[in-house]
Design an enzyme around this catalytic site. Structure first.
Site, PDB file in Angstrom:
ATOM      1  N   ASN A 112       0.824  -1.212   0.000  1.00 21.73           N
ATOM      2  CA  ASN A 112       0.000   0.000   0.000  1.00 21.73           C
ATOM      3  C   ASN A 112       0.854   1.257   0.000  1.00 21.73           C
ATOM      4  OD1 ASN A 112      -2.374  -1.525   0.320  1.00 21.73           O
ATOM      5  ND2 ASN A 112      -2.344  -1.332   2.546  1.00 21.73           N
TER       6      ASN A 112
ATOM      7  N   GLY B  10       2.661  -4.722  23.069  1.00 22.27           N
ATOM      8  CA  GLY B  10       3.168  -3.353  23.071  1.00 22.27           C
ATOM      9  C   GLY B  10       4.243  -3.158  24.110  1.00 22.27           C
ATOM     10  N   LYS B  11       4.093  -2.133  24.943  1.00 21.15           N
ATOM     11  CA  LYS B  11       5.111  -1.814  25.952  1.00 21.15           C
ATOM     12  C   LYS B  11       5.230  -2.892  27.019  1.00 21.15           C
ATOM     13  CE  LYS B  11       1.854   1.116  28.511  1.00 21.15           C
ATOM     14  NZ  LYS B  11       1.569   2.505  28.940  1.00 21.15           N
TER      15      LYS B  11
ATOM     16  N   ASP C  11       4.131  -5.116  12.276  1.00 21.84           N
ATOM     17  CA  ASP C  11       4.756  -5.644  11.059  1.00 21.84           C
ATOM     18  C   ASP C  11       6.261  -5.757  11.230  1.00 21.84           C
ATOM     19  OD1 ASP C  11       2.261  -5.661   9.846  1.00 21.84           O
ATOM     20  OD2 ASP C  11       2.506  -3.645   9.025  1.00 21.84           O
TER      21      ASP C  11
END
Length: 304
Positions: free
Chosen positions: A11, A222-223, A252
């Site tokens: 994209n 995440g964190k 990704d």
């Protein structure tokens, strides 16, 4: 070292930055508009290639200006584009992204990505030791064909089921390593999860989803780091505290980094720690594809 093959979306990300996200029906003033190469497939391929893996991308572009720009960028990253087709039947995939307060909202228009089919993936020369990667921005029948081909060749299959959608048990059974966040895990397992859930709860839900006893499910938090259920073994990788600028493409980056490590025959626990560190670097930069780090940058932040 094996090769990383990524079958997935390509994209152009059109990014608008603002101080905050608009409410429904509201218009807010933005700061700037930026254009970045993106798409989950392309992002994962860029991450793997920048980290030293021999990488091939399989996908489709439109015959338009975005397609030309993306092909040039991906070629500059050292990615083999021999299996990327250009089509006049649809425009190049586009993502409209709003970034505010380090978080993002995304609208994806698939375009040419929606035309990727079994014929695109069945000609790929996969071998034992290779890693076959895909995500949910191309049609699921193409992913199933790709993974059947990979497993028949003795390659490792790695699926990032995002954006989340229902998938068959047959497709799940073709997956050696599933990489997803807690929201996607909860959706696929039919059990609601949130950021506040404890590790034991997340692992229990992952165990419900396992389609095979030897399947690995990696949950990115995440964190908070990463949790993984590798067969019956539980692995926890602590998060890294950084100042996030743009989280677009962080997942990704993790997937591409993990694939690169596995193609180099790195043990899973060490590969997860490496991928976690790579993703923590990517969120400190703007954009998806351009934010992917090099192997030297990741090595510099890993414990010695």
């Amino acid at each position: 070292m094996g090769r990383v093959y990524v079958a997935g979306s390509i994209n152009m990300d059109v990014v608008a930055t603002a101080d905050r996200h608009p409410k429904v029906g509201e218009t807010v003033a933005g700061r700037q508009v930026l254009y970045f190469p993106g798409g989950k497939g392309a992002n994962q391929a860029v991450a793997a290639s920048r980290l030293g893996a021999r990488t091939t991308l399989i996908g489709r572009l439109g015959k338009d200006s975005f397609g030309g720009e993306l092909k040039a960028f991906l070629g500059e990253q050292g990615i083999d584009l021999g299996y990327v087709q250009e089509t006049a039947e649809a425009h190049t995939g586009t993502a409209i992204i709003t970034v505010a307060e380090a978080d993002n909202t995304i609208v994806v228009i698939p375009g040419a990505n929606g035309l990727v089919g079994a014929d695109d993936v069945e000609v790929v020369p996969l071998l034992a030791g290779d890693v076959a990667v895909s995500q949910f921005e191309i049609p699921l029948p193409a992913i199933a064909a790709f993974f059947r081909r990979a497993r028949g060749a003795g390659a490792t299959t790695l699926l990032n089921p995002a954006p989340a959608q229902a998938m068959s048990r047959e497709l799940l059974a073709l997956v050696d390593i599933l990489v997803l966040n807690e929201t996607e895990l909860g959706f696929l397992a039919g059990s609601g999860l949130s950021e506040s859930d404890e590790a034991a709860r997340i692992i229990a839900v992952a165990r419900q989803l396992q389609a095979r006893e030897d399947q690995t499910i990696c949950v990115t938090l995440g964190k908070r780091g990463v949790l993984a259920l590798a067969g019956r073994e539980e692995i926890a990788v602590p998060g890294r505290v950084v100042k996030a600028l743009d989280t677009t493409g962080a997942g990704d980056c993790f997937v591409g980094a993990l694939a690169a490590q596995l193609a180099d025959d790195v043990p899973l626990r060490a590969a997860l720690a490496f991928a976690n560190a790579a993703a923590s670097i990517s969120v400190q930069r703007m954009g998806a594809g351009p934010s992917m780090p090099t192997a030297a940058e990741v090595a510099a932040v890993l414990p010695r």
